[in-house]
Design an enzyme around this catalytic site. Structure first.
Site, PDB file in Angstrom:
ATOM      1  N   SER A  62      -7.487   0.256  -9.577  1.00  0.00           N
ATOM      2  CA  SER A  62      -6.178   0.301  -8.924  1.00  0.00           C
ATOM      3  C   SER A  62      -5.136   1.073  -9.731  1.00  0.00           C
ATOM      4  O   SER A  62      -4.153   1.548  -9.166  1.00  0.00           O
ATOM      5  CB  SER A  62      -5.666  -1.114  -8.653  1.00  0.00           C
ATOM      6  N   LYS A  76      -0.310  -3.595 -12.729  1.00  0.00           N
ATOM      7  CA  LYS A  76       0.340  -2.754 -11.718  1.00  0.00           C
ATOM      8  C   LYS A  76       1.524  -2.029 -12.349  1.00  0.00           C
ATOM      9  O   LYS A  76       1.920  -2.303 -13.471  1.00  0.00           O
ATOM     10  CB  LYS A  76       0.838  -3.603 -10.537  1.00  0.00           C
TER      11      LYS A  76
END
Length: 202
Positions: free
Chosen positions: A39, A84
Site C-alpha cells: 500500500s 499510511k
C-alpha cells in the site's frame, strides 16, 4: 543450589531492569517495525524486507505534519497495524477524487492514504481516523502492580517518574516513520510528500 542462584541473580536483575527500560524507550522514543504489503509502494517496499524507524515523541505533542508517513492502528481491527501517509489534519477540507466529494475532517481525526492508491485500504474506504483523544491513559492497575513488584525485587523504587514513563497516548496514531534502516543498501530518509490540490486548510 544457593550458590548457583547467587551467581545467576545479577544477570537476571540486569535482564529485568533492561527489559523495563527497553520497553519504556520503545514506547516513548522510537522503535523499529517491518514493512508489509504494497500500500505504500514505492515509498516503502514490503517485498524487500525493509525495516523502518518509527519516532514516538510526536505522539505526546501531536506534532504531525501533512505529508508525514505514519504508523497507526486500523480503525476496523485494532490488532492490525497500518502504515499510511497523513494527508489532512483536523479542520481541513479534503477533495476525494474517487467520488468527487469534498469533506471536512472533524476535530480529533485525520485523513490517511496509501501511496499506492490502487492497492490501499485507507480513509477513502473507512473515512477519517482518530487522531488523538486529548489526554494520556495510565496503564492498568495490574500492570503497574507487576512493575512495582519487579522493581522491588531488583532493589529499585517505583516512583511517580516510573509511573509517568509507563503511560501511553490515546488515539490510533502509533508514531511517525522517519527512516528506512534495513537492509543496508536501502537505508534512507523517508520524506514528507503531499499530493497537490487536495487540501483546503481551515
Amino acid at each position: 543450589m544457593a550458590r548457583a542462584l547467587a551467581f545467576a541473580w545479577p544477570y537476571a536483575k540486569f535482564c529485568i531492569v533492561g527489559g523495563l527500560f527497553g520497553r519504556t524507550f520503545a514506547d516513548w522514543c522510537a522503535s523499529v517495525a517491518s514493512v508489509d504489503g504494497e500500500s505504500m509502494s514505492p515509498t516503502l517496499d514490503g517485498h524487500q524486507a525493509e525495516r523502518m524507524l518509527v519516532e514516538k515523541r510526536c505522539l505526546y505533542t501531536y506534532d504531525f505534519t501533512r505529508g508525514d508517513v505514519v504508523v497507526l492502528l486500523s480503525p476496523r481491527n485494532h490488532r492490525e497495524v497500518l502504515v499510511k501517509r497523513l494527508i489532512a489534519l483536523p479542520g481541513d477540507w479534503i477533495q476525494v477524487p474517487e467520488n468527487q466529494e469534498i469533506r471536512q475532517i472533524p476535530q480529533g481525526h485525520c485523513w490517511v492514504e496509501g501511496d499506492n492508491a490502487a492497492n490501499s485500504s485507507d480513509s477513502r474506504s473507512y473515512g477519517p481516523v482518530s487522531y488523538h483523544l486529548s489526554a494520556l491513559l495510565a496503564c492498568s492497575h495490574e500492570f503497574h502492580t507487576l512493575v512495582r513488584a519487579a522493581l522491588s525485587i531488583c532493589g529499585l523504587y517505583y516512583t511517580s517518574l516510573t509511573f509517568l514513563c509507563l503511560q501511553v497516548p490515546l488515539g490510533l496514531m502509533q508514531g511517525r516513520v522517519t527512516h528506512v534502516v534495513w537492509p543496508p543498501q536501502r537505508i534512507r530518509r523517508v520524506d514528507r510528500n503531499m499530493p497537490e490540490g487536495r487540501i483546503m486548510s481551515q
